[in-house]
Design an enzyme around this catalytic site. Sequence first.
Site, PDB file in Angstrom:
ATOM      1  N   THR A   4     -17.528  -1.905  64.065  1.00 29.00           N
ATOM      2  CA  THR A   4     -16.179  -1.612  63.376  1.00 29.00           C
ATOM      3  C   THR A   4     -16.444  -0.148  62.984  1.00 29.00           C
ATOM      4  O   THR A   4     -17.254   0.459  62.312  1.00 29.00           O
ATOM      5  CB  THR A   4     -15.908  -2.439  62.208  1.00 29.00           C
ATOM      6  OG1 THR A   4     -16.068  -3.644  62.615  1.00 29.00           O
ATOM      7  CG2 THR A   4     -14.342  -1.969  61.641  1.00 29.00           C
ATOM      8  N   ARG A  44     -14.192  -9.448  66.966  1.00 27.88           N
ATOM      9  CA  ARG A  44     -13.224 -10.219  66.169  1.00 27.88           C
ATOM     10  C   ARG A  44     -13.580 -11.473  65.514  1.00 27.88           C
ATOM     11  O   ARG A  44     -12.931 -12.567  65.414  1.00 27.88           O
ATOM     12  CB  ARG A  44     -12.095 -10.391  66.887  1.00 27.88           C
ATOM     13  CG  ARG A  44     -11.207  -9.050  67.249  1.00 27.88           C
ATOM     14  CD  ARG A  44     -10.054  -9.464  68.009  1.00 27.88           C
ATOM     15  NE  ARG A  44      -8.686  -8.816  67.650  1.00 27.88           N
ATOM     16  CZ  ARG A  44      -7.635  -9.071  68.297  1.00 27.88           C
ATOM     17  NH1 ARG A  44      -7.506  -9.679  69.209  1.00 27.88           N
ATOM     18  NH2 ARG A  44      -6.578  -8.496  67.661  1.00 27.88           N
ATOM     19  N   LYS A  50      -8.205  -2.661  64.838  1.00 29.01           N
ATOM     20  CA  LYS A  50      -9.466  -3.517  64.430  1.00 29.01           C
ATOM     21  C   LYS A  50      -9.308  -3.641  62.893  1.00 29.01           C
ATOM     22  O   LYS A  50      -9.605  -4.673  62.184  1.00 29.01           O
ATOM     23  CB  LYS A  50     -10.653  -3.045  65.080  1.00 29.01           C
ATOM     24  CG  LYS A  50     -11.786  -3.603  64.035  1.00 29.01           C
ATOM     25  CD  LYS A  50     -11.913  -5.159  64.422  1.00 29.01           C
ATOM     26  CE  LYS A  50     -13.060  -5.689  63.263  1.00 29.01           C
ATOM     27  NZ  LYS A  50     -13.130  -6.908  63.306  1.00 29.01           N
ATOM     28  N   GLY A  93     -14.997 -11.825  49.721  1.00 30.06           N
ATOM     29  CA  GLY A  93     -16.407 -11.291  49.859  1.00 30.06           C
ATOM     30  C   GLY A  93     -16.856 -11.194  51.298  1.00 30.06           C
ATOM     31  O   GLY A  93     -15.711 -10.950  52.212  1.00 30.06           O
ATOM     32  N   CYS A 100     -16.619  -7.749  56.051  1.00 28.35           N
ATOM     33  CA  CYS A 100     -15.753  -7.257  56.738  1.00 28.35           C
ATOM     34  C   CYS A 100     -14.680  -6.670  55.861  1.00 28.35           C
ATOM     35  O   CYS A 100     -14.084  -5.521  55.821  1.00 28.35           O
ATOM     36  CB  CYS A 100     -15.425  -8.060  57.870  1.00 28.35           C
ATOM     37  SG  CYS A 100     -16.750  -8.739  58.747  1.00 28.35           S
ATOM     38  N   LYS A 112     -14.867  -3.965  53.198  1.00 27.02           N
ATOM     39  CA  LYS A 112     -15.379  -2.695  53.811  1.00 27.02           C
ATOM     40  C   LYS A 112     -14.082  -2.102  54.943  1.00 27.02           C
ATOM     41  O   LYS A 112     -13.926  -0.696  54.707  1.00 27.02           O
ATOM     42  CB  LYS A 112     -16.601  -2.667  54.659  1.00 27.02           C
ATOM     43  CG  LYS A 112     -16.979  -1.532  55.594  1.00 27.02           C
ATOM     44  CD  LYS A 112     -18.179  -2.092  56.591  1.00 27.02           C
ATOM     45  CE  LYS A 112     -17.481  -2.863  57.743  1.00 27.02           C
ATOM     46  NZ  LYS A 112     -18.215  -2.919  58.683  1.00 27.02           N
ATOM     47  N   ARG A 162     -23.341 -12.377  51.564  1.00 24.39           N
ATOM     48  CA  ARG A 162     -23.078 -10.760  51.515  1.00 24.39           C
ATOM     49  C   ARG A 162     -21.854 -10.730  50.821  1.00 24.39           C
ATOM     50  O   ARG A 162     -20.864 -11.252  51.125  1.00 24.39           O
ATOM     51  CB  ARG A 162     -23.229 -10.389  52.904  1.00 24.39           C
ATOM     52  CG  ARG A 162     -24.427 -10.012  53.409  1.00 24.39           C
ATOM     53  CD  ARG A 162     -24.545  -9.402  55.025  1.00 24.39           C
ATOM     54  NE  ARG A 162     -23.993 -10.546  55.884  1.00 24.39           N
ATOM     55  CZ  ARG A 162     -23.573 -10.054  56.996  1.00 24.39           C
ATOM     56  NH1 ARG A 162     -23.623  -8.529  57.486  1.00 24.39           N
ATOM     57  NH2 ARG A 162     -23.068 -10.852  57.656  1.00 24.39           N
TER      58      ARG A 162
END
Length: 447
Positions: free
Chosen positions: A134, A168, A219, A270, A273, A276, A342
Amino acid sequence: MMKLFVENIHDRNLRISVLGSGYVGLPTAALFAAAGFNVTAIDMKSKIVKNVNSGVSPINEPGLQELVSHNVQSGKLTAALNSDTTLNQEDVIVICVQTPIDKNKKPNLSFLLNALENVGKNLKKQMLVAVCSTVPPRTMQEKVKPLLESLSGLKADVDFYLAYVPERIAPGKALKEFVESPRLVGGVGSNSTKIAAELFRTVCKKIIETDATTAEIAKTAENTYRDVNIAFANQLAIICEQHGADITKVIELANTHPRVNIHTSGPGVGGPCLTKDPYLLTHQSKPADYDIIKTARKINDNMPKHIVKLTLQALKNTGKDVKSSKIAILGTAYKANVDDSRFSPSESIIQKLKTLGAETIAYDPHCTSTFGAKKATSLHESVKDADCLIIATDHNEFKNLNLTEIKQSMRSKPTIVDGKRIINPNEAEKHGFTYYGVGYGKPRCRQ
Ligand code: SAJ
């Protein structure tokens, strides 16, 4: 030339290297190997390389273990360390390295740029480079293309093909989604789009051709849309708490409208992806006068604090002090039924509770991390002598909790703070718990 490349795709007569063999790269490598190509999965971590070469998937993803062991055995899939690989025998390079953000929320493209250095030096005519990581808008046109062209002396879309093919796939259903979700393919020119589309058609059921910049924005927009929608649900949850209404019912009713699809509120957002990609999307855009994207991030980042606030209220209402309370946290994974912790909301919840002086203990049947809380090896161990039980992840294992047993294990006047709304508030209260839940307004004014 293009015709030959397409024929080689159809004949599976191409060598593919996948750079970065993590959550995205390894499924990518394994699926191309299963489609009949000779694939090398490359990574900087020797543990990943060793595992893959012995037929073991280092990632816990349904179906991946079988796919890796089968294709390693058949010789279609091998793994290699970055440092041992020259990339000069390849026809196709697929880049799946991480593109994290730094502590100032700015994209850190160093892994991508390092990978590209290596690719650029070994680039030959008629190779295809597909970037799946990404990236912020215009990265392909303004960073990737000029770098590869200057390192190789070749021209993109003429001498070699270059496309952005964003992944994806969601953890837990990576292989299924890889094959079944429509795949965007955006070349830096039309030849690149056609060649990359033809290659990905060998593993993906539906390909949508576009240009690189449109694919980059689409995206990051997908995850940002989800983040903004969840932030809306979270704000709505707080409104419901104030008015004595229940968010679960409110969303259920609002979503009966054919054009409304409100997501679910919770303890925070969380994973690698959604936390961020909104920053990648807005990177280098002019600051907006009113910024819904950044506000949504703040709302979602604030939800763990809201859970702590509910916990403090719950303890206060039962006459307890947080400093002498034991708090059990169920779930450290960032979402249900995955072993990935994460950026999990539990991390901030646990840290804040520890700072306030609470004794914390965490249980997660899928994850090993506890973010500094004591680790419980069973649900029973976690709730024993606890004053408060926080639900932070809605794993299947937590969906039918035995409230009678839990009540017996906990201290007197036990409380539940349900961050994922998986416990029926009436049932909890019938069993003698004081119940707090995200978006659950106490029924004082619900008549
Ligand atoms: N969450 C909510 N409410 C919801 C949905 C999710 O609070 O209604 C929370 C989850 O609990 C979790 C976080 O959001 O903490 C993210 O979960 P997720 O299921 O939305 O997404 P990821 O991060 O596992 O995967 C996403 C997916 N993107 C979309 O669904 C648009 C996936 O398809 C992408 O491939 C992936 O990001 C990625 O790698 O970009």
